[in-house]
Design a protein around this motif. Structure first.
Motif, PDB file in Angstrom:
ATOM      1  N   GLU A  55       0.827  -1.206   0.000  1.00  0.00           N
ATOM      2  CA  GLU A  55       0.000   0.000   0.000  1.00  0.00           C
ATOM      3  C   GLU A  55       0.863   1.259   0.000  1.00  0.00           C
ATOM      4  OE1 GLU A  55      -2.679  -0.128   3.294  1.00  0.00           O
ATOM      5  OE2 GLU A  55      -3.593  -2.014   2.651  1.00  0.00           O
ATOM      6  N   GLN A  56       2.060   1.143   0.530  1.00  0.00           N
ATOM      7  CA  GLN A  56       2.981   2.277   0.570  1.00  0.00           C
ATOM      8  C   GLN A  56       3.871   2.330  -0.663  1.00  0.00           C
ATOM      9  OE1 GLN A  56       5.133   2.235   4.284  1.00  0.00           O
ATOM     10  NE2 GLN A  56       3.309   1.637   5.422  1.00  0.00           N
ATOM     11  N   GLY A  57       3.731   1.341  -1.534  1.00  0.00           N
ATOM     12  CA  GLY A  57       4.533   1.322  -2.758  1.00  0.00           C
ATOM     13  C   GLY A  57       5.951   0.831  -2.536  1.00  0.00           C
ATOM     14  N   VAL A  58       6.133  -0.046  -1.551  1.00  0.00           N
ATOM     15  CA  VAL A  58       7.459  -0.567  -1.217  1.00  0.00           C
ATOM     16  C   VAL A  58       7.436  -2.081  -1.386  1.00  0.00           C
ATOM     17  CG1 VAL A  58       9.195  -0.781   0.612  1.00  0.00           C
ATOM     18  CG2 VAL A  58       7.852   1.309   0.420  1.00  0.00           C
ATOM     19  N   ARG A  59       8.484  -2.641  -1.981  1.00  0.00           N
ATOM     20  CA  ARG A  59       8.577  -4.094  -2.162  1.00  0.00           C
ATOM     21  C   ARG A  59       8.876  -4.755  -0.826  1.00  0.00           C
ATOM     22  NH1 ARG A  59      13.009  -7.514  -4.034  1.00  0.00           N
ATOM     23  NH2 ARG A  59      14.242  -5.613  -4.063  1.00  0.00           N
ATOM     24  N   GLN A  60       8.137  -5.807  -0.507  1.00  0.00           N
ATOM     25  CA  GLN A  60       8.311  -6.520   0.763  1.00  0.00           C
ATOM     26  C   GLN A  60       9.367  -7.595   0.578  1.00  0.00           C
ATOM     27  OE1 GLN A  60       4.677  -7.424   2.737  1.00  0.00           O
ATOM     28  NE2 GLN A  60       5.555  -9.105   3.914  1.00  0.00           N
ATOM     29  N   LEU A  61      10.378  -7.601   1.470  1.00  0.00           N
ATOM     30  CA  LEU A  61      11.494  -8.534   1.373  1.00  0.00           C
ATOM     31  C   LEU A  61      11.317  -9.781   2.229  1.00  0.00           C
ATOM     32  CD1 LEU A  61      14.457  -5.979   1.461  1.00  0.00           C
ATOM     33  CD2 LEU A  61      13.386  -7.040  -0.532  1.00  0.00           C
TER      34      LEU A  61
END
Length: 168
Positions: A55-61
């Motif tokens: 939702e924040q536009g960040v890729r989850q690692l």
């Protein structure tokens, strides 16, 4: 030009003028705010939901499972962060113009670490509250024990005093 040291009271003070005679005359409290509200030109919400990284536009690692092993994932991300920082130092020495990609990778790792830590906040708050309540219970038990000990000492002293008075 003279000015007042303190500003005048807000106009709603008149709602409480009869409080001394009748404490029940005060107005009802306003209902709690639910949903979104505006404060100091910023929009806020009463919903305490942590937005996902997507939702924040960040890729989850780390895995997108509901039961994440926080300790394992935080350790893994920490090791990966250390590796990327060493690579950044190497890139800055060997090829200084190519540092931007490494900085972006480090930023992504930090955002993932930050999100994982923020998802632990409710657990931390609950554990802190439990600890504070346990300390309060412990202090109260100590106070009760101290009162009982002093009471026994006082009764003993009173009996000795009565014994000496009866002996005279």
């Amino acid at each position: 030009m003279a000015t007042a040291t303190y500003p005048p009271p807000p106009p709603f003070y008149r709602l409480y003028k009869d409080y001394n005679e009748n404490p029940k005359s005060i107005p009802e409290r306003p209902p709690p705010i639910e949903g979104t509200y505006m404060c100091f030109s910023g929009n806020y919400t009463t919903d305490d939901v942590l937005p996902s990284l997507e939702e924040q536009g960040v890729r989850q690692l780390y895995p997108k499972e509901p039961n994440v092993d926080f300790k394992k994932e935080l350790g893994s991300l920490n090791r990966e962060l250390q590796l990327h920082i060493l690579e950044l130092a190497d890139v800055l020495i060997e090829r200084p113009s190519q540092y931007a990609r490494r900085v972006e990778d480090i930023s992504l790792i930090f955002k993932n670490l930050h999100h994982l830590l923020n998802s632990l906040r409710p657990h931390e708050a609950r554990a802190t509250l439990i600890h504070v309540l346990e300390l309060q219970i412990q202090h109260r038990k100590q106070a009760v024990d101290d009162i009982q000990r002093r009471r026994e000492e006082l009764q003993k002293l009173l009996m000795e005093s009565l014994g000496t008075l009866a002996g005279q």
